[in-house]
Design an enzyme around this catalytic site. Structure first.
Site, PDB file in Angstrom:
ATOM      1  N   SER A 136       0.870  -5.261  10.103  1.00 20.29           N
ATOM      2  CA  SER A 136       0.371  -5.492   8.749  1.00 20.29           C
ATOM      3  C   SER A 136       0.213  -6.995   8.507  1.00 20.29           C
ATOM      4  O   SER A 136      -0.497  -7.663   9.252  1.00 20.29           O
ATOM      5  CB  SER A 136       1.301  -4.823   7.733  1.00 20.29           C
ATOM      6  OG  SER A 136       0.695  -4.726   6.464  1.00 20.29           O
ATOM      7  N   ASP A 262      -6.670   4.028   6.860  1.00 14.46           N
ATOM      8  CA  ASP A 262      -5.607   3.164   6.325  1.00 14.46           C
ATOM      9  C   ASP A 262      -5.914   2.856   4.859  1.00 14.46           C
ATOM     10  O   ASP A 262      -6.935   2.223   4.552  1.00 14.46           O
ATOM     11  CB  ASP A 262      -5.560   1.864   7.140  1.00 14.46           C
ATOM     12  CG  ASP A 262      -4.429   0.940   6.734  1.00 14.46           C
ATOM     13  OD1 ASP A 262      -3.901   1.069   5.617  1.00 14.46           O
ATOM     14  OD2 ASP A 262      -4.095   0.045   7.546  1.00 14.46           O
ATOM     15  N   HIS A 288      -1.444   3.655   7.285  1.00 17.44           N
ATOM     16  CA  HIS A 288      -1.022   2.261   7.420  1.00 17.44           C
ATOM     17  C   HIS A 288       0.329   2.219   8.118  1.00 17.44           C
ATOM     18  O   HIS A 288       1.351   2.599   7.555  1.00 17.44           O
ATOM     19  CB  HIS A 288      -0.924   1.595   6.043  1.00 17.44           C
ATOM     20  CG  HIS A 288      -0.631   0.126   6.115  1.00 17.44           C
ATOM     21  ND1 HIS A 288      -1.571  -0.808   6.480  1.00 17.44           N
ATOM     22  CD2 HIS A 288       0.523  -0.566   5.909  1.00 17.44           C
ATOM     23  CE1 HIS A 288      -1.036  -2.016   6.460  1.00 17.44           C
ATOM     24  NE2 HIS A 288       0.246  -1.895   6.135  1.00 17.44           N
TER      25      HIS A 288
END
Length: 330
Positions: A136, A262, A288
């Site tokens: 991320s 995502d 995600h």
């Protein structure tokens, strides 16, 4: 290795994001923690280690926004690293190790200078193969470092970025609408108290009323993140810090793994061009940083296996002339 397929009982990007992070048991991992003083001598970071066999490969992991070594993806990867007898390292971004950092700054998506210091301090300790992964926000920062350093990043043998917000403006817009606002509220529940504590330590650092009024990441970054880290405003920060700009400049073998569903960065925003050293892998599902597999209640091991498989394909191989960047999708 087969591309990711979500289990039938876990449909949709939101469930594939939330369920693995909250409902699947994380493997136990025993970390050894070090505290490093920052180069300025006025702050610190905490670095968690998994100790491996002498000369074995090392996997360095940079966590996501408000993540830590206790995040589900971090524990899963480090458990897999430990099972191989490898070394694992998770540096915490400032303020993410459970204790507030000291300087009048936090961390951000373009913090390549911080990564450069961390990587160059760690590399001499691990003479064997040295790999880096980022998840991320940590994935975006890692890609920024790889692209900015270009051939100087060759101290890392290979890299993987997972669910990186490659286009911060597009991701920020996505997180400000509909169900996605749940994720924004979750982030602000920890970011705001940290910012308030920073303001108590440094009165006048930013506007308290504007901070308290922030209801999305755009507003928070406008008040706190951007000005504290040298950006004009959120628009300037999100544009300059986005990793998509530097993908053509990466020379180290790198895997960019993003699910098309995502919620943090919808698939139509994913870049299709990068340098020849970069593999763009965009499975249709995964959420995600989700990628859970198996029958109910599921497992967390697919992502760790995919990351280590990518490193395995390069281990001990001489550097080959890179092939054109390719986009893989289910």
């Amino acid at each position: 290795m087969k591309e990711y397929r979500a289990p039938w009982w876990l449909p949709g990007g939101h469930l594939q994001t939330i369920y693995p992070a909250t409902c699947i048991a994380k493997p136990p991992v025993a970390f050894r923690r070090e505290r490093w003083d920052t180069p300025c001598g006025q702050d610190f970071i905490d670095v968690d280690h998994v100790d491996g066999e002498t000369g074995s490969p090392c996997v360095l992991l940079f966590h996501g926004l408000e993540g830590s070594s206790d995040s589900h993806y971090a524990r899963s990867l480090m458990a897999a690293v430990k099972a191989r007898g490898w070394h694992g390292v998770i540096p915490h971004f400032r303020g993410c190790s459970g204790e507030a950092n000291l300087a009048p700054r936090f961390y951000h998506s373009g913090d390549a200078e911080e990564l450069d210091w961390i990587i160059r301090r760690l590399r001499p300790r691990h003479p064997g193969p040295f790999y880096a992964a980022g998840v991320s926000l940590g994935g975006n920062v890692l890609l920024r470092w790889l692209g900015e350093q270009r051939h100087g990043a060759a101290i890392v043998d290979a890299a993987v970025a997972v669910s990186a917000p490659l286009d911060l403006a597009a991701g920020g817009a996505a997180l400000s609408t509909g169900f996605n606002r749940l994720y924004t509220r979750m982030f602000l529940e920890t970011l705001k108290p940290k910012a308030l504590a920073k303001l108590e330590r440094y009165p006048g650092l930013f506007d308290r009323e504007r901070l308290m009024a922030a209801r999305d990441l755009y507003s928070f970054d406008n008040v706190v993140t951007a000005p504290l880290h040298g950006y004009r405003d959120t628009d300037d920060y999100w544009h300059r810090a986005s990793a998509r700009h530097v993908l053509p400049d990466i020379t180290v073998p790198t895997l960019v793994l993003n699910a098309r569903n995502d919620p943090f960065l919808p698939g139509h925003h994913l870049p299709t061009a990068a340098s020849r050293a970069v593999t763009l892998e965009y499975p249709e599902q995964g959420g995600h940083v989700g990628f859970s597999t198996g029958p109910f209640p599921g497992r967390l091991d697919w992502l760790a296996t995919r990351i280590l498989h990518f490193f395995d394909t390069l281990a001990g191989s001489p550097m080959r002339a890179p092939e054109p960047a390719k986009v893989c999708q289910a």
